[in-house]
Write an enzyme that holds these catalytic residues in place. Structure first.
Site, PDB file in Angstrom:
ATOM      1  N   SER A 133       0.871  -1.179   0.000  1.00 56.64           N
ATOM      2  CA  SER A 133       0.000   0.000   0.000  1.00 56.64           C
ATOM      3  C   SER A 133       0.902   1.221   0.000  1.00 56.64           C
ATOM      4  O   SER A 133       2.096   1.128   0.334  1.00 56.64           O
ATOM      5  CB  SER A 133      -0.848  -0.022   1.269  1.00 56.64           C
ATOM      6  OG  SER A 133      -1.350   1.255   1.560  1.00 56.64           O
ATOM      7  N   TYR A 146      -2.231  -1.544  10.201  1.00 55.16           N
ATOM      8  CA  TYR A 146      -2.101  -1.558   8.740  1.00 55.16           C
ATOM      9  C   TYR A 146      -0.734  -1.026   8.294  1.00 55.16           C
ATOM     10  O   TYR A 146      -0.040  -1.645   7.482  1.00 55.16           O
ATOM     11  CB  TYR A 146      -3.229  -0.707   8.158  1.00 55.16           C
ATOM     12  CG  TYR A 146      -3.473  -0.870   6.686  1.00 55.16           C
ATOM     13  CD1 TYR A 146      -4.235  -1.937   6.203  1.00 55.16           C
ATOM     14  CD2 TYR A 146      -2.958   0.038   5.766  1.00 55.16           C
ATOM     15  CE1 TYR A 146      -4.481  -2.079   4.844  1.00 55.16           C
ATOM     16  CE2 TYR A 146      -3.193  -0.101   4.415  1.00 55.16           C
ATOM     17  CZ  TYR A 146      -3.959  -1.157   3.955  1.00 55.16           C
ATOM     18  OH  TYR A 146      -4.196  -1.290   2.605  1.00 55.16           O
TER      19      TYR A 146
HETATM   20  N1  LIG Z   1      -8.581  -0.652  -1.624  1.00 53.44           N
HETATM   21  C1  LIG Z   1      -7.518   0.106  -1.417  1.00 53.44           C
HETATM   22  O1  LIG Z   1      -7.598   1.347  -1.443  1.00 53.44           O
HETATM   23  C2  LIG Z   1      -6.184  -0.491  -1.196  1.00 53.44           C
HETATM   24  C3  LIG Z   1      -5.053   0.321  -1.331  1.00 53.44           C
HETATM   25  C4  LIG Z   1      -3.798  -0.229  -1.109  1.00 53.44           C
HETATM   26  C5  LIG Z   1      -3.678  -1.552  -0.782  1.00 53.44           C
HETATM   27  N2  LIG Z   1      -4.790  -2.328  -0.644  1.00 53.44           N
HETATM   28  C6  LIG Z   1      -4.599  -3.722  -0.279  1.00 53.44           C
HETATM   29  O2  LIG Z   1      -5.141  -4.546  -1.276  1.00 53.44           O
HETATM   30  C7  LIG Z   1      -5.536  -5.790  -0.703  1.00 53.44           C
HETATM   31  C8  LIG Z   1      -6.956  -6.114  -1.141  1.00 53.44           C
HETATM   32  O3  LIG Z   1      -7.808  -5.089  -0.704  1.00 53.44           O
HETATM   33  P1  LIG Z   1      -9.230  -4.759  -1.391  1.00 53.44           P
HETATM   34  O4  LIG Z   1      -9.377  -3.300  -1.312  1.00 53.44           O
HETATM   35  O5  LIG Z   1      -9.333  -5.467  -2.683  1.00 53.44           O
HETATM   36  O6  LIG Z   1     -10.186  -5.396  -0.264  1.00 53.44           O
HETATM   37  P2  LIG Z   1     -11.506  -6.285  -0.367  1.00 53.44           P
HETATM   38  O7  LIG Z   1     -12.147  -6.154   0.969  1.00 53.44           O
HETATM   39  O8  LIG Z   1     -12.302  -5.938  -1.574  1.00 53.44           O
HETATM   40  O9  LIG Z   1     -10.939  -7.760  -0.571  1.00 53.44           O
HETATM   41  C9  LIG Z   1     -10.179  -8.387   0.416  1.00 53.44           C
HETATM   42  C10 LIG Z   1     -10.411  -9.877   0.319  1.00 53.44           C
HETATM   43  O10 LIG Z   1      -9.601 -10.502   1.313  1.00 53.44           O
HETATM   44  C11 LIG Z   1     -10.357 -11.544   1.912  1.00 53.44           C
HETATM   45  N3  LIG Z   1      -9.876 -11.843   3.251  1.00 53.44           N
HETATM   46  C12 LIG Z   1      -9.788 -10.999   4.303  1.00 53.44           C
HETATM   47  N4  LIG Z   1      -9.405 -11.674   5.397  1.00 53.44           N
HETATM   48  C13 LIG Z   1      -9.238 -12.967   5.037  1.00 53.44           C
HETATM   49  C14 LIG Z   1      -8.870 -14.150   5.721  1.00 53.44           C
HETATM   50  N5  LIG Z   1      -8.641 -14.161   7.037  1.00 53.44           N
HETATM   51  N6  LIG Z   1      -8.787 -15.305   5.030  1.00 53.44           N
HETATM   52  C15 LIG Z   1      -9.067 -15.330   3.713  1.00 53.44           C
HETATM   53  N7  LIG Z   1      -9.447 -14.244   3.009  1.00 53.44           N
HETATM   54  C16 LIG Z   1      -9.531 -13.076   3.659  1.00 53.44           C
HETATM   55  C17 LIG Z   1     -11.779 -10.996   1.938  1.00 53.44           C
HETATM   56  O11 LIG Z   1     -12.758 -12.015   2.097  1.00 53.44           O
HETATM   57  C18 LIG Z   1     -11.861 -10.281   0.600  1.00 53.44           C
HETATM   58  O12 LIG Z   1     -12.353 -11.128  -0.415  1.00 53.44           O
HETATM   59  C19 LIG Z   1      -5.368  -5.638   0.804  1.00 53.44           C
HETATM   60  O13 LIG Z   1      -4.153  -6.222   1.204  1.00 53.44           O
HETATM   61  C20 LIG Z   1      -5.316  -4.134   0.993  1.00 53.44           C
HETATM   62  O14 LIG Z   1      -4.587  -3.772   2.128  1.00 53.44           O
HETATM   63  C21 LIG Z   1      -6.040  -1.829  -0.859  1.00 53.44           C
END
Ligand SMILES: NC(=O)c1ccc[n+]([C@@H]2O[C@H](COP(=O)([O-])OP(=O)(O)OC[C@H]3O[C@@H](n4cnc5c(N)ncnc54)[C@H](O)[C@@H]3O)[C@@H](O)[C@H]2O)c1
Length: 251
Positions: A133, A146
């Site tokens: 991130s 985080y």
């Molecule tokens: N959305 C953003 O702005 C953003 C920015 C930078 C980084 N990220 C990173 O990207 C990654 C994905 O985020 P996203 O925004 O797509 O989120 P999201 O909530 O859409 O998807 C996350 C997925 O992870 C799964 N998950 C969570 N805990 C779990 C567990 N214990 N076991 C199995 N699966 C699990 C959830 O069920 C979900 O399907 C994360 O690591 C997040 O930190 C997101």
């Protein structure tokens, strides 16, 4: 035989977009998630497979790698993406949430890498991409779990790259600014409520306050970069931390 990619958190958001992009490149996708309905739906759509796993548990991490090997007999790509967010001041930050965040977002990438190591090496062009991130590079208050974990992934990336290099295995971390996914939609709604402003104002004044381009990323923006890092063309890019942050960290 096509390459095989294991994508954690592939049932939603960035992980789902990665699964779709890689599947379009004739890569077999194994979606690992705790969301059974969405995980199965995406896996069916992409003619891949789904493994129901809670990545905070060591045995489920093992099950995920074993499942991919039982199904396809190989594993070439690991996308460490599953994650979640929790916002609270340090004094109020729940200890069990801290433990869970570390387990899912830092320990699981280590365990999956460890269990998948011999297969990734056999691949000769193994790829590990960690979804970090912008908070791998900078910090914000109230995100102690985080920010700590996302910085931790940077060190993880460098060690894996050093040990994997002689086997053609690359490991990189992508660091996006805010991406429009369910995780962020929830943050926008929460912040609009607590700050008493509209969701549009949260986007403009909070999420995009530090970016030079005032637009949220789409999951596909990240997935495209992931796919490039997984390609043969990216053979030399390893141990690196790649920002997609609209110049957030430039100032
Ligand atoms: N959305 C953003 O702005 C953003 C920015 C930078 C980084 N990220 C990173 O990207 C990654 C994905 O985020 P996203 O925004 O797509 O989120 P999201 O909530 O859409 O998807 C996350 C997925 O992870 C799964 N998950 C969570 N805990 C779990 C567990 N214990 N076991 C199995 N699966 C699990 C959830 O069920 C979900 O399907 C994360 O690591 C997040 O930190 C997101």
């Amino acid at each position: 035989m096509s390459r095989v990619a294991l994508i954690t958190g592939g049932a939603s958001g960035i992980g789902g977009a990665c699964a779709k992009k890689l599947a379009r490149q004739d890569i077999k996708v194994v979606i690992v998630d705790r969301d059974r309905d969405k995980g199965n739906a995406i896996a069916n759509e992409l003619k891949g497979s789904f493994i129901d796993a809670d990545l905070s548990k060591r045995e489920d991490c093992q099950k995920a790698v074993q499942g991919a090997i039982e199904q396809y007999g190989q594993l070439d790509i690991l996308i460490n993406n599953a994650g979640f967010q929790h916002i609270d001041p340090i004094a109020d930050f729940p200890e069990e949430t801290w433990d869970k965040m570390i387990a899912v977002m830092l320990t699981a990438p280590f365990l999956l890498t460890k269990y998948a190591w011999s297969y990734l090496i056999q691949s000769k062009c193994g790829r590990i991409v960690n979804i970090g991130s912008v908070h791998s590079l900078t910090a914000s208050p109230f995100k102690i779990g985080y920010v700590t974990i996302k910085h931790g992934l940077v060190g993880f990336t460098k060690v894996v790259a050093l040990e994997g290099g002689e086997h053609g295995l690359t490991c990189n971390t992508i660091c996006p600014a805010y991406v429009r996914t369910p995780l962020v939609e929830k943050q926008i709604a929460d912040q609009a409520r607590t700050r008493g402003i509209s969701p549009e104002e949260v986007e403009e004044k909070v999420l995009l306050a530090k970016t030079a381009i005032k637009k949220l990323l789409q999951p596909e923006d990240v997935a495209n970069y992931v796919a490039f890092l997984c390609s043969g063309e990216a053979w030399a890019i390893t141990g690196s931390v790649q920002a997609i942050d609209m110049a957030w960290t430039a100032s």
